[in-house]
Scaffold this active site. Structure first.
Site, PDB file in Angstrom:
ATOM      1  N   HIS A  30       1.093  -1.250   0.067  1.00  0.00           N
ATOM      2  CA  HIS A  30      -0.110  -0.122  -0.097  1.00  0.00           C
ATOM      3  C   HIS A  30       0.702   1.598  -0.061  1.00  0.00           C
ATOM      4  CE1 HIS A  30      -3.896  -1.477   0.444  1.00  0.00           C
ATOM      5  NE2 HIS A  30      -3.571  -2.244   1.389  1.00  0.00           N
TER       6      HIS A  30
ATOM      7  N   ASP B 151       1.610  -3.819  -8.967  1.00  0.00           N
ATOM      8  CA  ASP B 151       1.211  -5.181 -10.057  1.00  0.00           C
ATOM      9  C   ASP B 151       1.360  -5.301 -11.196  1.00  0.00           C
ATOM     10  OD1 ASP B 151       0.273  -5.198  -7.631  1.00  0.00           O
ATOM     11  OD2 ASP B 151      -2.338  -4.975  -8.323  1.00  0.00           O
TER      12      ASP B 151
END
Length: 496
Positions: free
Chosen positions: A63, A210
Protein backbone atom coordinates in the site's frame (compact mmCIF):
# COMPACT_ATOMS: atom_id res chain seq x y z
CA UNK A 1 22.51 -2.45 -22.93
CA UNK A 2 19.01 -0.94 -22.80
CA UNK A 3 17.36 -0.83 -19.39
CA UNK A 4 14.57 -3.37 -19.12
CA UNK A 5 11.89 -0.68 -18.88
CA UNK A 6 13.08 0.76 -22.22
CA UNK A 7 12.83 -2.46 -24.23
CA UNK A 8 9.67 -3.81 -25.84
CA UNK A 9 7.83 -7.00 -24.92
CA UNK A 10 9.74 -10.03 -26.28
CA UNK A 11 8.15 -12.05 -29.12
CA UNK A 12 8.83 -15.79 -29.16
CA UNK A 13 8.04 -18.59 -31.59
CA UNK A 14 8.31 -21.31 -28.93
CA UNK A 15 7.33 -21.64 -25.26
CA UNK A 16 10.77 -22.66 -23.92
CA UNK A 17 12.23 -19.15 -23.29
CA UNK A 18 9.39 -18.40 -20.84
CA UNK A 19 8.38 -21.77 -19.43
CA UNK A 20 11.81 -23.42 -19.25
CA UNK A 21 11.87 -27.20 -19.36
CA UNK A 22 10.53 -30.32 -17.70
CA UNK A 23 7.08 -30.46 -16.09
CA UNK A 24 6.55 -26.69 -16.23
CA UNK A 25 7.06 -26.65 -20.02
CA UNK A 26 4.84 -29.72 -20.40
CA UNK A 27 2.06 -28.04 -18.38
CA UNK A 28 2.38 -24.89 -20.54
CA UNK A 29 2.15 -26.92 -23.78
CA UNK A 30 -1.01 -28.63 -22.50
CA UNK A 31 -2.55 -25.24 -21.63
CA UNK A 32 -1.70 -23.67 -25.01
CA UNK A 33 -3.14 -26.71 -26.84
CA UNK A 34 -6.35 -26.49 -24.79
CA UNK A 35 -6.51 -22.74 -25.47
CA UNK A 36 -6.20 -23.27 -29.26
CA UNK A 37 -8.83 -25.98 -29.13
CA UNK A 38 -11.26 -23.77 -27.13
CA UNK A 39 -10.64 -20.91 -29.58
CA UNK A 40 -11.49 -23.16 -32.54
CA UNK A 41 -14.55 -24.50 -30.77
CA UNK A 42 -15.82 -21.00 -29.83
CA UNK A 43 -15.00 -19.13 -33.03
CA UNK A 44 -14.34 -21.72 -35.77
CA UNK A 45 -10.87 -20.33 -36.45
CA UNK A 46 -7.34 -20.25 -35.01
CA UNK A 47 -5.89 -17.35 -32.97
CA UNK A 48 -3.45 -14.97 -34.66
CA UNK A 49 -1.20 -14.79 -31.62
CA UNK A 50 -0.96 -15.26 -27.85
CA UNK A 51 0.14 -12.97 -25.01
CA UNK A 52 0.95 -13.88 -21.40
CA UNK A 53 1.52 -11.92 -18.22
CA UNK A 54 2.27 -13.37 -14.75
CA UNK A 55 0.84 -12.77 -11.32
CA UNK A 56 3.16 -11.49 -8.62
CA UNK A 57 3.90 -11.72 -4.95
CA UNK A 58 4.95 -8.54 -3.21
CA UNK A 59 7.80 -9.36 -0.85
CA UNK A 60 7.68 -6.00 0.93
CA UNK A 61 6.21 -2.54 0.35
CA UNK A 62 2.45 -2.83 0.82
CA UNK A 63 0.00 0.00 0.00
CA UNK A 64 2.76 2.48 -0.79
CA UNK A 65 3.01 2.37 -4.59
CA UNK A 66 0.05 4.73 -4.96
CA UNK A 67 1.85 7.09 -2.57
CA UNK A 68 4.82 7.27 -4.96
CA UNK A 69 7.14 4.90 -3.06
CA UNK A 70 9.25 2.00 -4.31
CA UNK A 71 8.11 -1.60 -3.81
CA UNK A 72 9.82 -4.97 -4.05
CA UNK A 73 7.79 -7.72 -5.75
CA UNK A 74 8.68 -10.78 -7.82
CA UNK A 75 6.71 -12.48 -10.60
CA UNK A 76 5.32 -15.96 -9.92
CA UNK A 77 4.94 -18.89 -12.30
CA UNK A 78 1.13 -18.59 -12.48
CA UNK A 79 -0.03 -16.39 -15.35
CA UNK A 80 -2.86 -15.37 -17.66
CA UNK A 81 -2.64 -16.27 -21.35
CA UNK A 82 -4.77 -14.54 -24.00
CA UNK A 83 -5.45 -15.97 -27.48
CA UNK A 84 -6.69 -13.32 -29.93
CA UNK A 85 -7.58 -12.64 -33.55
CA UNK A 86 -8.95 -9.66 -35.48
CA UNK A 87 -12.25 -9.91 -37.38
CA UNK A 88 -12.25 -7.26 -40.10
CA UNK A 89 -15.61 -5.75 -40.96
CA UNK A 90 -17.11 -6.76 -37.60
CA UNK A 91 -17.92 -4.47 -34.69
CA UNK A 92 -18.16 -6.84 -31.75
CA UNK A 93 -15.70 -8.02 -29.08
CA UNK A 94 -16.32 -11.67 -28.11
CA UNK A 95 -14.51 -12.79 -24.97
CA UNK A 96 -14.57 -16.45 -23.92
CA UNK A 97 -12.78 -18.30 -21.13
CA UNK A 98 -11.23 -21.77 -20.90
CA UNK A 99 -12.87 -22.03 -17.47
CA UNK A 100 -16.54 -22.95 -17.92
CA UNK A 101 -17.37 -20.95 -14.78
CA UNK A 102 -17.03 -17.77 -16.87
CA UNK A 103 -19.62 -17.50 -19.68
CA UNK A 104 -18.82 -15.63 -22.89
CA UNK A 105 -19.07 -11.83 -22.73
CA UNK A 106 -19.79 -9.64 -25.74
CA UNK A 107 -19.23 -5.90 -26.03
CA UNK A 108 -19.35 -3.38 -28.87
CA UNK A 109 -16.00 -2.69 -30.60
CA UNK A 110 -16.15 0.87 -29.28
CA UNK A 111 -13.12 2.25 -27.39
CA UNK A 112 -15.31 5.03 -25.91
CA UNK A 113 -17.88 2.73 -24.29
CA UNK A 114 -18.59 3.22 -20.61
CA UNK A 115 -18.04 0.27 -18.26
CA UNK A 116 -21.05 -0.53 -16.09
CA UNK A 117 -19.34 -0.61 -12.68
CA UNK A 118 -22.53 -1.52 -10.85
CA UNK A 119 -22.71 -4.74 -12.83
CA UNK A 120 -19.38 -6.53 -12.24
CA UNK A 121 -18.64 -8.86 -15.15
CA UNK A 122 -15.38 -10.74 -15.62
CA UNK A 123 -15.03 -9.42 -19.18
CA UNK A 124 -14.84 -5.84 -17.86
CA UNK A 125 -11.10 -6.34 -17.25
CA UNK A 126 -10.53 -6.96 -20.96
CA UNK A 127 -12.55 -3.83 -21.79
CA UNK A 128 -10.34 -1.81 -19.40
CA UNK A 129 -7.35 -2.90 -21.48
CA UNK A 130 -9.19 -2.25 -24.76
CA UNK A 131 -10.10 1.29 -23.74
CA UNK A 132 -6.65 1.96 -22.24
CA UNK A 133 -4.79 0.76 -25.34
CA UNK A 134 -6.86 2.95 -27.67
CA UNK A 135 -6.51 6.02 -25.41
CA UNK A 136 -2.74 5.55 -25.23
CA UNK A 137 -2.34 4.87 -28.97
CA UNK A 138 -4.33 8.02 -29.73
CA UNK A 139 -2.20 10.11 -27.33
CA UNK A 140 0.96 8.85 -29.12
CA UNK A 141 -0.47 9.62 -32.55
CA UNK A 142 -0.52 5.91 -33.45
CA UNK A 143 -3.13 5.31 -36.11
CA UNK A 144 -5.20 2.30 -35.04
CA UNK A 145 -7.67 1.16 -37.72
CA UNK A 146 -11.29 2.05 -37.28
CA UNK A 147 -12.72 -0.34 -34.67
CA UNK A 148 -12.70 -3.99 -35.77
CA UNK A 149 -14.11 -7.09 -34.12
CA UNK A 150 -11.88 -9.15 -31.82
CA UNK A 151 -12.23 -12.78 -30.77
CA UNK A 152 -10.55 -13.59 -27.49
CA UNK A 153 -10.10 -16.62 -25.23
CA UNK A 154 -8.64 -16.22 -21.74
CA UNK A 155 -6.83 -18.82 -19.62
CA UNK A 156 -5.87 -17.53 -16.18
CA UNK A 157 -4.30 -19.68 -13.44
CA UNK A 158 -3.51 -16.90 -10.95
CA UNK A 159 -6.00 -17.60 -8.13
CA UNK A 160 -8.64 -14.82 -8.11
CA UNK A 161 -9.05 -12.71 -4.96
CA UNK A 162 -5.70 -14.03 -3.75
CA UNK A 163 -3.69 -10.80 -3.59
CA UNK A 164 -1.39 -12.26 -6.28
CA UNK A 165 -2.62 -9.81 -8.90
CA UNK A 166 -4.90 -11.93 -11.04
CA UNK A 167 -6.53 -8.68 -12.24
CA UNK A 168 -3.21 -7.13 -13.33
CA UNK A 169 -2.17 -10.38 -15.07
CA UNK A 170 -5.50 -10.30 -16.95
CA UNK A 171 -5.34 -6.58 -17.83
CA UNK A 172 -1.65 -6.69 -18.84
CA UNK A 173 -1.97 -9.81 -21.01
CA UNK A 174 -5.10 -8.30 -22.61
CA UNK A 175 -3.42 -4.97 -23.37
CA UNK A 176 -0.36 -6.73 -24.82
CA UNK A 177 -2.52 -9.04 -26.95
CA UNK A 178 -4.54 -6.07 -28.29
CA UNK A 179 -1.33 -4.10 -28.94
CA UNK A 180 0.27 -7.04 -30.78
CA UNK A 181 -2.78 -7.86 -32.90
CA UNK A 182 -2.80 -4.21 -34.05
CA UNK A 183 0.88 -4.55 -35.01
CA UNK A 184 2.32 -2.31 -32.27
CA UNK A 185 4.90 -2.97 -29.52
CA UNK A 186 5.43 -0.20 -26.97
CA UNK A 187 8.30 0.03 -24.47
CA UNK A 188 7.71 -1.81 -21.21
CA UNK A 189 7.61 1.42 -19.16
CA UNK A 190 4.88 2.79 -21.45
CA UNK A 191 2.92 -0.44 -21.08
CA UNK A 192 3.30 -0.36 -17.30
CA UNK A 193 1.85 3.17 -17.24
CA UNK A 194 -0.94 2.42 -19.71
CA UNK A 195 -2.05 -0.78 -17.92
CA UNK A 196 -2.02 0.95 -14.52
CA UNK A 197 -4.38 3.58 -15.93
CA UNK A 198 -6.52 0.79 -17.45
CA UNK A 199 -7.52 -0.47 -14.00
CA UNK A 200 -8.85 2.98 -13.12
CA UNK A 201 -11.62 2.24 -15.65
CA UNK A 202 -12.88 -0.51 -13.35
CA UNK A 203 -12.89 1.83 -10.34
CA UNK A 204 -9.65 0.71 -8.60
CA UNK A 205 -7.13 3.47 -7.88
CA UNK A 206 -4.17 1.18 -8.55
CA UNK A 207 -0.65 2.40 -7.82
CA UNK A 208 1.18 0.62 -10.64
CA UNK A 209 3.28 -2.03 -8.87
CA UNK A 210 1.27 -5.01 -10.12
CA UNK A 211 1.43 -3.97 -13.76
CA UNK A 212 5.12 -2.96 -13.62
CA UNK A 213 6.34 -6.30 -12.22
CA UNK A 214 4.05 -8.34 -14.49
CA UNK A 215 5.54 -6.63 -17.54
CA UNK A 216 9.17 -6.13 -16.44
CA UNK A 217 9.97 -9.26 -14.41
CA UNK A 218 13.06 -11.36 -15.15
CA UNK A 219 13.65 -15.01 -14.27
CA UNK A 220 15.73 -15.36 -11.11
CA UNK A 221 15.28 -11.78 -9.85
CA UNK A 222 12.89 -9.87 -7.64
CA UNK A 223 12.61 -6.22 -8.77
CA UNK A 224 12.83 -2.94 -6.91
CA UNK A 225 10.17 -0.95 -8.77
CA UNK A 226 10.44 2.84 -8.64
CA UNK A 227 7.78 5.21 -9.96
CA UNK A 228 7.67 8.61 -11.70
CA UNK A 229 9.13 7.44 -14.02
CA UNK A 230 8.60 3.69 -13.80
CA UNK A 231 11.87 1.76 -13.63
CA UNK A 232 13.01 -1.63 -12.35
CA UNK A 233 16.25 -2.66 -10.61
CA UNK A 234 17.15 -6.35 -10.38
CA UNK A 235 17.37 -7.72 -6.84
CA UNK A 236 19.17 -11.06 -6.49
CA UNK A 237 17.82 -12.76 -3.37
CA UNK A 238 20.26 -14.50 -0.98
CA UNK A 239 21.00 -18.21 -1.41
CA UNK A 240 19.37 -20.68 0.91
CA UNK A 241 15.97 -18.97 1.16
CA UNK A 242 12.67 -19.66 -0.55
CA UNK A 243 9.33 -17.84 -0.54
CA UNK A 244 6.23 -19.87 0.22
CA UNK A 245 2.86 -18.42 -0.75
CA UNK A 246 -0.27 -19.53 1.11
CA UNK A 247 -3.85 -18.54 0.32
CA UNK A 248 -5.96 -17.76 3.39
CA UNK A 249 -9.08 -18.88 1.43
CA UNK A 250 -10.69 -15.54 2.34
CA UNK A 251 -11.18 -13.89 -1.06
CA UNK A 252 -10.21 -10.25 -1.39
CA UNK A 253 -12.73 -8.62 -3.73
CA UNK A 254 -10.81 -5.41 -4.34
CA UNK A 255 -13.14 -3.90 -6.94
CA UNK A 256 -16.31 -4.75 -4.98
CA UNK A 257 -15.15 -3.47 -1.55
CA UNK A 258 -13.10 -0.55 -2.91
CA UNK A 259 -15.11 2.23 -1.21
CA UNK A 260 -14.57 0.88 2.31
CA UNK A 261 -11.17 -0.76 1.89
CA UNK A 262 -8.65 -0.06 -0.88
CA UNK A 263 -9.88 3.29 -2.19
CA UNK A 264 -10.68 4.38 1.38
CA UNK A 265 -6.98 4.11 2.25
CA UNK A 266 -6.01 6.06 -0.89
CA UNK A 267 -8.30 8.89 0.23
CA UNK A 268 -7.06 8.77 3.85
CA UNK A 269 -3.45 9.05 2.62
CA UNK A 270 -4.34 12.04 0.41
CA UNK A 271 -6.05 13.82 3.33
CA UNK A 272 -3.15 13.01 5.69
CA UNK A 273 -0.64 14.43 3.19
CA UNK A 274 -2.62 17.69 2.74
CA UNK A 275 -2.92 18.22 6.50
CA UNK A 276 0.80 17.50 7.02
CA UNK A 277 1.57 20.04 4.28
CA UNK A 278 -0.56 22.69 6.03
CA UNK A 279 0.84 21.95 9.51
CA UNK A 280 4.37 22.17 8.11
CA UNK A 281 3.88 25.61 6.61
CA UNK A 282 1.94 25.40 3.34
CA UNK A 283 -1.13 27.53 2.69
CA UNK A 284 -4.31 25.38 2.57
CA UNK A 285 -5.05 26.24 -1.09
CA UNK A 286 -1.46 25.47 -2.09
CA UNK A 287 -1.52 22.14 -0.22
CA UNK A 288 -4.79 21.11 -1.88
CA UNK A 289 -3.54 21.92 -5.38
CA UNK A 290 0.04 20.62 -5.06
CA UNK A 291 -0.05 17.71 -2.60
CA UNK A 292 -1.35 14.45 -4.04
CA UNK A 293 0.59 11.82 -2.05
CA UNK A 294 2.54 11.40 1.19
CA UNK A 295 5.77 11.33 -0.83
CA UNK A 296 4.99 14.95 -1.87
CA UNK A 297 5.36 16.13 1.75
CA UNK A 298 8.11 13.74 2.82
CA UNK A 299 10.73 16.48 2.38
CA UNK A 300 8.85 18.75 4.80
CA UNK A 301 8.48 15.88 7.30
CA UNK A 302 12.17 14.97 7.07
CA UNK A 303 13.24 18.57 7.59
CA UNK A 304 10.91 18.76 10.63
CA UNK A 305 12.59 15.59 11.94
CA UNK A 306 16.04 16.98 11.07
CA UNK A 307 15.51 19.89 13.48
CA UNK A 308 15.03 17.22 16.16
CA UNK A 309 18.12 15.18 15.29
CA UNK A 310 16.35 12.52 13.20
CA UNK A 311 15.62 11.75 9.55
CA UNK A 312 12.41 9.83 10.21
CA UNK A 313 9.27 11.43 8.68
CA UNK A 314 7.11 9.53 11.21
CA UNK A 315 8.19 12.13 13.82
CA UNK A 316 6.15 14.75 11.94
CA UNK A 317 3.20 12.35 11.82
CA UNK A 318 3.37 11.87 15.60
CA UNK A 319 3.54 15.61 16.17
CA UNK A 320 0.96 16.85 13.67
CA UNK A 321 -1.65 14.11 13.15
CA UNK A 322 -3.67 13.02 16.16
CA UNK A 323 -4.05 9.30 16.84
CA UNK A 324 -7.82 9.53 17.28
CA UNK A 325 -9.81 9.30 14.04
CA UNK A 326 -10.74 12.59 12.35
CA UNK A 327 -14.30 13.47 11.39
CA UNK A 328 -14.99 15.03 7.99
CA UNK A 329 -15.80 18.31 9.78
CA UNK A 330 -12.45 18.37 11.61
CA UNK A 331 -10.57 17.89 8.33
CA UNK A 332 -12.64 20.56 6.55
CA UNK A 333 -11.87 23.04 9.34
CA UNK A 334 -8.10 22.52 8.91
CA UNK A 335 -8.09 22.60 5.11
CA UNK A 336 -10.76 25.32 4.81
CA UNK A 337 -12.64 23.50 2.08
CA UNK A 338 -15.28 20.78 1.71
CA UNK A 339 -13.98 17.22 1.21
CA UNK A 340 -15.77 16.50 -2.12
CA UNK A 341 -14.21 19.59 -3.63
CA UNK A 342 -10.71 18.73 -2.26
CA UNK A 343 -11.06 15.36 -4.00
CA UNK A 344 -12.24 17.02 -7.27
CA UNK A 345 -15.67 15.38 -6.94
CA UNK A 346 -14.07 12.21 -8.33
CA UNK A 347 -16.75 9.44 -8.30
CA UNK A 348 -14.53 6.77 -6.67
CA UNK A 349 -13.47 9.23 -3.95
CA UNK A 350 -17.08 10.36 -3.41
CA UNK A 351 -18.05 6.71 -2.90
CA UNK A 352 -15.39 6.57 -0.14
CA UNK A 353 -16.74 9.73 1.54
CA UNK A 354 -20.29 8.35 1.46
CA UNK A 355 -19.19 5.11 3.13
CA UNK A 356 -16.77 6.55 5.73
CA UNK A 357 -17.69 7.70 9.22
CA UNK A 358 -14.17 8.87 10.12
CA UNK A 359 -10.58 8.88 8.90
CA UNK A 360 -7.48 7.38 10.64
CA UNK A 361 -4.88 9.71 9.17
CA UNK A 362 -2.11 9.25 11.77
CA UNK A 363 -2.04 5.46 11.40
CA UNK A 364 -2.15 5.45 7.60
CA UNK A 365 0.69 7.98 7.24
CA UNK A 366 2.83 6.21 9.88
CA UNK A 367 2.44 2.94 7.95
CA UNK A 368 3.35 4.44 4.57
CA UNK A 369 6.49 6.23 5.78
CA UNK A 370 7.76 3.27 7.83
CA UNK A 371 6.98 0.74 5.08
CA UNK A 372 8.83 2.85 2.48
CA UNK A 373 11.93 2.69 4.70
CA UNK A 374 11.58 -1.09 5.11
CA UNK A 375 11.66 -1.55 1.32
CA UNK A 376 15.05 0.17 1.13
CA UNK A 377 16.16 -1.74 4.23
CA UNK A 378 15.33 -4.96 2.34
CA UNK A 379 17.33 -3.92 -0.74
CA UNK A 380 20.26 -2.68 1.42
CA UNK A 381 20.32 -6.00 3.29
CA UNK A 382 20.43 -7.99 0.04
CA UNK A 383 23.33 -5.79 -1.19
CA UNK A 384 25.23 -5.89 2.12
CA UNK A 385 28.32 -7.90 3.09
CA UNK A 386 26.40 -9.99 5.61
CA UNK A 387 26.46 -13.77 5.23
CA UNK A 388 23.46 -15.32 3.42
CA UNK A 389 22.23 -16.68 6.77
CA UNK A 390 22.37 -13.22 8.41
CA UNK A 391 20.69 -11.65 5.38
CA UNK A 392 17.80 -14.12 5.53
CA UNK A 393 17.31 -13.46 9.25
CA UNK A 394 17.22 -9.69 8.68
CA UNK A 395 14.86 -9.96 5.69
CA UNK A 396 12.53 -12.10 7.83
CA UNK A 397 12.53 -9.47 10.58
CA UNK A 398 11.62 -6.75 8.05
CA UNK A 399 8.76 -8.88 6.72
CA UNK A 400 7.44 -9.38 10.28
CA UNK A 401 7.60 -5.63 10.97
CA UNK A 402 5.79 -4.99 7.69
CA UNK A 403 2.97 -7.35 8.66
CA UNK A 404 2.55 -5.67 12.04
CA UNK A 405 2.26 -2.29 10.33
CA UNK A 406 -0.24 -3.59 7.72
CA UNK A 407 -2.31 -5.26 10.42
CA UNK A 408 -2.28 -2.62 13.17
CA UNK A 409 -1.70 0.73 11.41
CA UNK A 410 -3.21 0.12 7.98
CA UNK A 411 -5.82 -2.40 9.11
CA UNK A 412 -5.79 -4.36 5.86
CA UNK A 413 -5.57 -7.81 7.43
CA UNK A 414 -8.35 -10.23 8.45
CA UNK A 415 -8.66 -13.10 10.99
CA UNK A 416 -7.66 -15.76 8.44
CA UNK A 417 -4.47 -13.89 7.43
CA UNK A 418 -3.57 -13.39 11.11
CA UNK A 419 -3.96 -17.12 11.78
CA UNK A 420 -1.92 -18.06 8.70
CA UNK A 421 0.92 -15.68 9.63
CA UNK A 422 0.96 -17.10 13.18
CA UNK A 423 1.00 -20.72 11.95
CA UNK A 424 3.82 -19.85 9.50
CA UNK A 425 6.01 -18.27 12.18
CA UNK A 426 5.38 -21.11 14.62
CA UNK A 427 6.48 -23.65 12.01
CA UNK A 428 9.85 -22.29 10.97
CA UNK A 429 9.24 -19.19 8.81
CA UNK A 430 11.98 -16.58 9.26
CA UNK A 431 9.36 -13.96 8.42
CA UNK A 432 5.73 -13.99 7.27
CA UNK A 433 3.34 -11.26 6.19
CA UNK A 434 0.16 -10.63 4.27
CA UNK A 435 0.85 -9.77 0.64
CA UNK A 436 -1.22 -7.85 -1.89
CA UNK A 437 -4.01 -5.49 -0.94
CA UNK A 438 -5.00 -7.62 2.07
CA UNK A 439 -8.52 -8.08 3.50
CA UNK A 440 -8.13 -11.70 2.43
CA UNK A 441 -5.84 -13.25 -0.14
CA UNK A 442 -2.37 -14.60 0.57
CA UNK A 443 0.57 -14.56 2.92
CA UNK A 444 4.20 -14.86 1.88
CA UNK A 445 6.70 -16.58 4.17
CA UNK A 446 10.49 -16.62 3.95
CA UNK A 447 11.63 -20.16 4.68
CA UNK A 448 15.05 -21.85 4.58
CA UNK A 449 15.22 -23.80 1.33
CA UNK A 450 16.21 -26.99 3.14
CA UNK A 451 13.00 -26.85 5.20
CA UNK A 452 10.43 -25.96 2.52
CA UNK A 453 8.68 -29.35 2.21
CA UNK A 454 8.55 -29.73 6.01
CA UNK A 455 7.13 -26.18 6.31
CA UNK A 456 4.46 -26.81 3.66
CA UNK A 457 3.43 -30.07 5.36
CA UNK A 458 3.12 -28.30 8.75
CA UNK A 459 1.04 -25.40 7.35
CA UNK A 460 -1.21 -27.86 5.53
CA UNK A 461 -1.76 -29.79 8.76
CA UNK A 462 -2.24 -26.75 11.05
CA UNK A 463 -4.18 -24.38 8.76
CA UNK A 464 -5.72 -26.26 5.83
CA UNK A 465 -6.65 -29.66 7.26
CA UNK A 466 -9.77 -28.40 9.09
CA UNK A 467 -10.76 -26.39 6.01
CA UNK A 468 -10.39 -29.46 3.76
CA UNK A 469 -12.57 -31.41 6.21
CA UNK A 470 -15.23 -28.66 6.09
CA UNK A 471 -15.19 -28.69 2.29
CA UNK A 472 -13.84 -25.09 1.98
CA UNK A 473 -11.02 -26.40 -0.22
CA UNK A 474 -10.38 -29.72 -1.97
CA UNK A 475 -7.29 -31.80 -1.11
CA UNK A 476 -6.45 -32.16 -4.83
CA UNK A 477 -6.45 -28.36 -5.30
CA UNK A 478 -3.97 -27.69 -2.50
CA UNK A 479 -1.02 -26.98 -4.80
CA UNK A 480 -2.98 -23.97 -6.15
CA UNK A 481 -3.22 -22.53 -2.64
CA UNK A 482 0.10 -23.43 -0.98
CA UNK A 483 3.33 -23.42 -2.98
CA UNK A 484 6.96 -22.31 -2.99
CA UNK A 485 7.93 -19.88 -5.73
CA UNK A 486 11.12 -18.68 -7.36
CA UNK A 487 11.19 -15.34 -9.22
CA UNK A 488 9.73 -15.97 -12.68
CA UNK A 489 9.74 -14.18 -16.06
CA UNK A 490 7.55 -11.31 -17.22
CA UNK A 491 5.20 -10.56 -20.11
CA UNK A 492 5.67 -12.13 -23.54
CA UNK A 493 4.03 -12.42 -26.97
CA UNK A 494 3.95 -15.78 -28.81
CA UNK A 495 3.56 -16.44 -32.52
CA UNK A 496 3.08 -20.21 -32.49
Amino acid sequence: MAKQEEVTVPIFTSLDPVYGEGSQLQEAKTRFDALKSKFNQAFGASPQLFARSPGRVNLIGEHIDYEGYSVLPMAIRQDTIIAIRKREGQNELRIANVNEKYSMCTYPADPNQEIDLKNHKWGHYFICAYKGFHEYAKSKGVNVDSPVGLDVVVDGIVPTGSGLSSSAAFVCSSAIAIMAVFGENFEKKELAQLTCECEHHIGTQSGGMDQAISIMAKTGFAELIDFNPVRATDVKLPHGGSFVIAHSLAESQKAVTAATNYNNRVVECRLASIILGIKLGMEPKEAISKVKTLSDVEGLCVSFAGDRGSSDPVLAVKEHLKEEPYTAEEIEKIVEEKLPSILNNDPTSLAVLNAATNFKLHQRAAHVYSEARRVHGFKDTVDSNLSDEEKLKKLGDLMNESHYSCSVLYECSCPELEELVKVSRENGALGARLTGAGWGGCTVALVKESGVSQFIAAVKEKYYKKRIEKGVVKEEDMELYLFASKPSSGAAIFNL
